[in-house]
Design a protein around this motif. Sequence first.
Motif, PDB file in Angstrom:
ATOM      1  N   LEU A  35       0.869  -1.088   0.143  1.00  0.00           N
ATOM      2  CA  LEU A  35      -0.088  -0.097  -0.235  1.00  0.00           C
ATOM      3  C   LEU A  35       0.899   1.279   0.193  1.00  0.00           C
ATOM      4  CD1 LEU A  35      -2.551  -1.172   2.871  1.00  0.00           C
ATOM      5  CD2 LEU A  35      -3.128  -0.688   0.338  1.00  0.00           C
ATOM      6  N   LYS A  36       1.881   1.299   0.793  1.00  0.00           N
ATOM      7  CA  LYS A  36       2.584   2.387   0.813  1.00  0.00           C
ATOM      8  C   LYS A  36       3.523   2.734  -0.326  1.00  0.00           C
ATOM      9  CE  LYS A  36       6.697   4.271   3.579  1.00  0.00           C
ATOM     10  NZ  LYS A  36       7.458   4.044   4.739  1.00  0.00           N
ATOM     11  N   ARG A  37       3.955   1.459  -1.198  1.00  0.00           N
ATOM     12  CA  ARG A  37       4.704   1.787  -2.247  1.00  0.00           C
ATOM     13  C   ARG A  37       3.490   2.289  -3.441  1.00  0.00           C
ATOM     14  NH1 ARG A  37       7.709  -2.453  -0.476  1.00  0.00           N
ATOM     15  NH2 ARG A  37       6.197  -4.317  -1.625  1.00  0.00           N
ATOM     16  N   ARG A  38       2.517   2.054  -3.291  1.00  0.00           N
ATOM     17  CA  ARG A  38       1.302   2.615  -4.417  1.00  0.00           C
ATOM     18  C   ARG A  38       1.055   3.854  -3.750  1.00  0.00           C
ATOM     19  NH1 ARG A  38      -1.633  -0.375  -8.104  1.00  0.00           N
ATOM     20  NH2 ARG A  38      -2.919   1.351  -9.405  1.00  0.00           N
ATOM     21  N   GLY A  39       1.465   4.375  -2.814  1.00  0.00           N
ATOM     22  CA  GLY A  39       1.123   5.593  -2.475  1.00  0.00           C
ATOM     23  C   GLY A  39      -0.372   5.841  -1.681  1.00  0.00           C
ATOM     24  N   ILE A  40      -0.805   4.670  -1.190  1.00  0.00           N
ATOM     25  CA  ILE A  40      -2.323   4.655  -0.617  1.00  0.00           C
ATOM     26  C   ILE A  40      -1.805   4.874   0.952  1.00  0.00           C
ATOM     27  CG2 ILE A  40      -4.042   3.530  -0.166  1.00  0.00           C
ATOM     28  CD1 ILE A  40      -3.684   2.182  -3.031  1.00  0.00           C
ATOM     29  N   ALA A  41      -2.577   5.767   1.539  1.00  0.00           N
ATOM     30  CA  ALA A  41      -2.207   6.216   3.009  1.00  0.00           C
ATOM     31  C   ALA A  41      -3.265   5.315   3.851  1.00  0.00           C
ATOM     32  CB  ALA A  41      -2.517   7.640   3.406  1.00  0.00           C
ATOM     33  N   ALA A  42      -3.296   3.990   3.774  1.00  0.00           N
ATOM     34  CA  ALA A  42      -4.154   3.014   4.516  1.00  0.00           C
ATOM     35  C   ALA A  42      -3.288   2.403   5.508  1.00  0.00           C
ATOM     36  CB  ALA A  42      -4.731   2.244   3.541  1.00  0.00           C
ATOM     37  N   LYS A  43      -3.941   2.232   6.639  1.00  0.00           N
ATOM     38  CA  LYS A  43      -3.149   1.777   7.787  1.00  0.00           C
ATOM     39  C   LYS A  43      -3.657   0.349   7.961  1.00  0.00           C
ATOM     40  CE  LYS A  43      -2.487   2.410  12.778  1.00  0.00           C
ATOM     41  NZ  LYS A  43      -3.076   3.045  14.063  1.00  0.00           N
ATOM     42  N   VAL A  44      -2.589  -0.553   8.189  1.00  0.00           N
ATOM     43  CA  VAL A  44      -3.040  -2.035   8.345  1.00  0.00           C
ATOM     44  C   VAL A  44      -2.936  -2.425   9.926  1.00  0.00           C
ATOM     45  CG1 VAL A  44      -2.596  -4.400   7.596  1.00  0.00           C
ATOM     46  CG2 VAL A  44      -2.389  -2.528   5.902  1.00  0.00           C
TER      47      VAL A  44
END
Length: 230
Positions: free
Chosen positions: A60-69
Amino acid sequence: MKPKPLFITAIILVAGLAVTWIVIQPRIVAVRSLATIICMGDSLTESEFGYYPRHLQGLLKRRGIAAKVVTAARPGHTSGEYLAYLERSKIVQKIKPDMAIVMLGTNDVRVDRDHTPLSRYRQNMIRIINRIKAGQDSQGSLPIIFLASIPPIFKIDLTTFDETSQKRVETEIVPAIRDLARQEQVNLIDIHDFFQKRPELMAGIHPWKRGYFAMAEYIFDFILPFLEVE
């Protein structure tokens, strides 16, 4: 008739403002791109054997998506034990996830005291799903639920499993998960089908470490439409 100088000046100003608006207008990002994702399950979610939530966070981070797992794995838990954990910890109410990925069932086919009859497994899973549905996400909406099927057992490498465990995965647990996804109207992530096509990623009851990473990639691709920029 030639246009008046004042009219021409007005056109230039409007055009300039339009260009400026286009340049500085921010991208409209879907709310789900700021999601909190909770990964719920047993050692197939995270344990000393490996982990997919941390890999998922990296993807997710590499895709630039600021989601928290957030990991809510309980190694060794059956569906019944995990249900008790949810009720005791109230983790869903505390986290308020936007999305929940649930993968349980492998420990239910053990041949020791953890053996869970199919009817009880189904009841436990329905109650788990309802516990998640009862919570609200950070936007005040119902969490998006992803029910994941469990991997096949190609090789028995733990004494708490035997050939009947292998059979139950195929004839009871996986069909039940697929049916529950339809019945409860939640999303199905068919992890079983994924590993059926990639048996080399399974060490035994658990995947190899590279198998956990491959599972994270598979889950990432599945949930991406719920997270991408609109």
